[in-house]
Design a protein around this motif. Structure first.
Motif, PDB file in Angstrom:
ATOM      1  N   PHE A   3     -61.388  22.027  10.816  1.00 43.27           N
ATOM      2  CA  PHE A   3     -60.662  22.901  11.728  1.00 43.27           C
ATOM      3  C   PHE A   3     -59.570  23.650  10.983  1.00 43.27           C
ATOM      4  O   PHE A   3     -59.023  23.182   9.980  1.00 43.27           O
ATOM      5  N   HIS A   4     -59.225  24.820  11.492  1.00 46.19           N
ATOM      6  CA  HIS A   4     -58.110  25.597  10.973  1.00 46.19           C
ATOM      7  C   HIS A   4     -56.873  25.223  11.781  1.00 46.19           C
ATOM      8  O   HIS A   4     -56.788  25.468  12.975  1.00 46.19           O
ATOM      9  N   ILE A   5     -55.902  24.588  11.117  1.00 48.84           N
ATOM     10  CA  ILE A   5     -54.711  24.089  11.801  1.00 48.84           C
ATOM     11  C   ILE A   5     -53.479  24.472  10.996  1.00 48.84           C
ATOM     12  O   ILE A   5     -53.427  24.285   9.787  1.00 48.84           O
ATOM     13  N   ASP A   6     -52.469  25.051  11.662  1.00 50.79           N
ATOM     14  CA  ASP A   6     -51.203  25.364  11.011  1.00 50.79           C
ATOM     15  C   ASP A   6     -50.100  25.186  12.044  1.00 50.79           C
ATOM     16  O   ASP A   6     -49.879  26.046  12.882  1.00 50.79           O
ATOM     17  N   PHE A   7     -49.398  24.040  11.979  1.00 47.45           N
ATOM     18  CA  PHE A   7     -48.401  23.734  12.990  1.00 47.45           C
ATOM     19  C   PHE A   7     -46.993  24.175  12.599  1.00 47.45           C
ATOM     20  O   PHE A   7     -46.078  24.141  13.404  1.00 47.45           O
ATOM     21  N   HIS A   8     -46.768  24.544  11.349  1.00 41.25           N
ATOM     22  CA  HIS A   8     -45.461  25.006  10.874  1.00 41.25           C
ATOM     23  C   HIS A   8     -44.356  23.984  11.178  1.00 41.25           C
ATOM     24  O   HIS A   8     -43.212  24.354  11.436  1.00 41.25           O
ATOM     25  N   GLY A   9     -44.691  22.695  11.158  1.00 39.57           N
ATOM     26  CA  GLY A   9     -43.671  21.665  11.343  1.00 39.57           C
ATOM     27  C   GLY A   9     -43.155  21.521  12.764  1.00 39.57           C
ATOM     28  O   GLY A   9     -42.159  20.854  13.000  1.00 39.57           O
ATOM     29  N   GLN A  10     -43.817  22.131  13.741  1.00 41.33           N
ATOM     30  CA  GLN A  10     -43.322  22.117  15.114  1.00 41.33           C
ATOM     31  C   GLN A  10     -44.121  21.194  16.035  1.00 41.33           C
ATOM     32  O   GLN A  10     -43.917  21.213  17.243  1.00 41.33           O
ATOM     33  N   ALA A  11     -45.037  20.415  15.474  1.00 39.11           N
ATOM     34  CA  ALA A  11     -45.921  19.605  16.307  1.00 39.11           C
ATOM     35  C   ALA A  11     -45.181  18.432  16.940  1.00 39.11           C
ATOM     36  O   ALA A  11     -44.373  17.761  16.296  1.00 39.11           O
ATOM     37  N   GLN A  12     -45.504  18.171  18.226  1.00 40.78           N
ATOM     38  CA  GLN A  12     -44.951  17.027  18.940  1.00 40.78           C
ATOM     39  C   GLN A  12     -46.063  16.359  19.736  1.00 40.78           C
ATOM     40  O   GLN A  12     -47.008  17.023  20.181  1.00 40.78           O
ATOM     41  N   VAL A  13     -45.940  15.056  19.898  1.00 36.38           N
ATOM     42  CA  VAL A  13     -46.926  14.321  20.688  1.00 36.38           C
ATOM     43  C   VAL A  13     -46.965  14.888  22.108  1.00 36.38           C
ATOM     44  O   VAL A  13     -45.927  15.136  22.730  1.00 36.38           O
ATOM     45  N   GLY A  14     -48.182  15.112  22.602  1.00 28.97           N
ATOM     46  CA  GLY A  14     -48.360  15.668  23.935  1.00 28.97           C
ATOM     47  C   GLY A  14     -48.561  17.167  23.954  1.00 28.97           C
ATOM     48  O   GLY A  14     -48.961  17.724  24.986  1.00 28.97           O
ATOM     49  N   ASP A  15     -48.279  17.830  22.828  1.00 29.11           N
ATOM     50  CA  ASP A  15     -48.498  19.277  22.775  1.00 29.11           C
ATOM     51  C   ASP A  15     -49.985  19.601  22.898  1.00 29.11           C
ATOM     52  O   ASP A  15     -50.833  18.916  22.312  1.00 29.11           O
ATOM     53  N   VAL A  30     -55.159  17.779  22.328  1.00 25.34           N
ATOM     54  CA  VAL A  30     -53.813  17.290  22.606  1.00 25.34           C
ATOM     55  C   VAL A  30     -53.372  16.424  21.426  1.00 25.34           C
ATOM     56  O   VAL A  30     -54.130  15.561  20.957  1.00 25.34           O
ATOM     57  N   ILE A  31     -52.158  16.655  20.935  1.00 25.96           N
ATOM     58  CA  ILE A  31     -51.631  15.869  19.814  1.00 25.96           C
ATOM     59  C   ILE A  31     -51.293  14.467  20.313  1.00 25.96           C
ATOM     60  O   ILE A  31     -50.544  14.294  21.276  1.00 25.96           O
ATOM     61  N   SER A  32     -51.858  13.468  19.625  1.00 28.54           N
ATOM     62  CA  SER A  32     -51.633  12.077  20.033  1.00 28.54           C
ATOM     63  C   SER A  32     -50.686  11.332  19.108  1.00 28.54           C
ATOM     64  O   SER A  32     -50.106  10.315  19.498  1.00 28.54           O
ATOM     65  N   ALA A  33     -50.510  11.822  17.883  1.00 27.69           N
ATOM     66  CA  ALA A  33     -49.589  11.163  16.947  1.00 27.69           C
ATOM     67  C   ALA A  33     -49.221  12.148  15.859  1.00 27.69           C
ATOM     68  O   ALA A  33     -50.024  13.002  15.475  1.00 27.69           O
ATOM     69  N   VAL A  34     -47.981  12.003  15.340  1.00 28.87           N
ATOM     70  CA  VAL A  34     -47.490  12.881  14.275  1.00 28.87           C
ATOM     71  C   VAL A  34     -46.785  12.030  13.227  1.00 28.87           C
ATOM     72  O   VAL A  34     -45.948  11.186  13.562  1.00 28.87           O
ATOM     73  N   SER A  35     -47.149  12.246  11.963  1.00 26.09           N
ATOM     74  CA  SER A  35     -46.437  11.618  10.853  1.00 26.09           C
ATOM     75  C   SER A  35     -46.090  12.700   9.841  1.00 26.09           C
ATOM     76  O   SER A  35     -46.409  13.871  10.028  1.00 26.09           O
ATOM     77  N   LYS A  36     -45.455  12.313   8.736  1.00 24.28           N
ATOM     78  CA  LYS A  36     -45.081  13.292   7.726  1.00 24.28           C
ATOM     79  C   LYS A  36     -46.288  13.927   7.058  1.00 24.28           C
ATOM     80  O   LYS A  36     -46.227  15.065   6.592  1.00 24.28           O
ATOM     81  N   SER A  37     -47.384  13.192   7.005  1.00 24.74           N
ATOM     82  CA  SER A  37     -48.545  13.686   6.258  1.00 24.74           C
ATOM     83  C   SER A  37     -49.767  13.980   7.108  1.00 24.74           C
ATOM     84  O   SER A  37     -50.769  14.465   6.596  1.00 24.74           O
TER      85      SER A  37
END
Length: 209
Positions: A3-15, A30-37
């Motif tokens: 997939f082509h994904i570019d969140f620019h550091g703004q991703a949050q769970v539930g988005d 839907v974003i279910s988890a976010v980590s640094k990597s």
């Protein structure tokens, strides 16, 4: 799929986000988890958003200076082009060796992907390998509508019915030489004008598309 994904550091769970893989489908997620990597997503069923043009549009663009070519790639992608072939012409001032040509092609492909993300397209246009105009003409298929934009008293841009594949040919800053125009005509390419004004190399293809 990739997939082509570019969140620019703004991703949050539930988005809620929309993914696409270049195949013609998009996937509500839907974003279910976010980590640094990494970012984990719950991916829904794919569907066709029907954002593509019914025309198979291919743009041959004379390679121009500075960021003009970048602009053409970005805007032509937004306007529905399927393929872009950068061409070297007699009056073109940009010269690229193999290494620089490969790097420039990769850059243009990245620009096309970003333009798809912005515009909601789910098929990424292919940036073809740059080549000389006469070589490109020798590979032109007979069942396409090939149109070369030139200033002067020529018929306005018009498409014939029954030929959904269109090759639009635009020159660099200096336009095409007379020899190139004659060679194009010998390969069945039709001359067309965009009107009484002379448009810049980055304006003409976008107006036509």
């Amino acid at each position: 799929p990739d997939f082509h994904i570019d969140f620019h550091g703004q991703a949050q769970v539930g988005d809620e986000v929309t993914l696409f893989d270049g195949s013609g489908l998009e996937y509500p997620s839907v974003i279910s988890a976010v980590s640094k990597s990494a970012v984990a997503l719950n991916i829904g069923a794919g569907h066709n958003p029907e954002t593509e043009s019914p025309l198979e549009l291919e743009l041959w663009q004379g390679i121009s200076k500075g960021t003009r070519m970048d602009t053409v790639v970005q805007k032509a992608t937004e306007l529905g082009v399927r393929r872009i072939k950068p061409i070297f012409t007699a009056h073109g001032v940009v010269k690229l060796d193999t290494d620089r040509s490969d790097k420039r092609t990769e850059r243009w492909q990245d620009i096309a992907i970003s333009a798809c993300e912005q515009s909601g397209r789910v098929i990424v246009p292919e940036i073809l390998v740059p080549e000389k105009f006469e070589q490109a003409l020798s590979k032109l298929l007979p069942d396409v509508q090939a149109i070369i934009l030139v200033p002067g008293e020529h018929p306005p841009l018009q498409l014939a019915a029954g030929k959904p594949t269109v090759v639009l040919i635009v020159g660099p800053e200096g336009g095409f030489s007379r020899v190139e125009e004659e060679l194009a005509a010998a390969h069945g390419v039709i001359k067309a004008s965009m009107g009484a004004r002379v448009l810049r190399t980055e304006t003409a293809p976008l107006a036509a598309l």
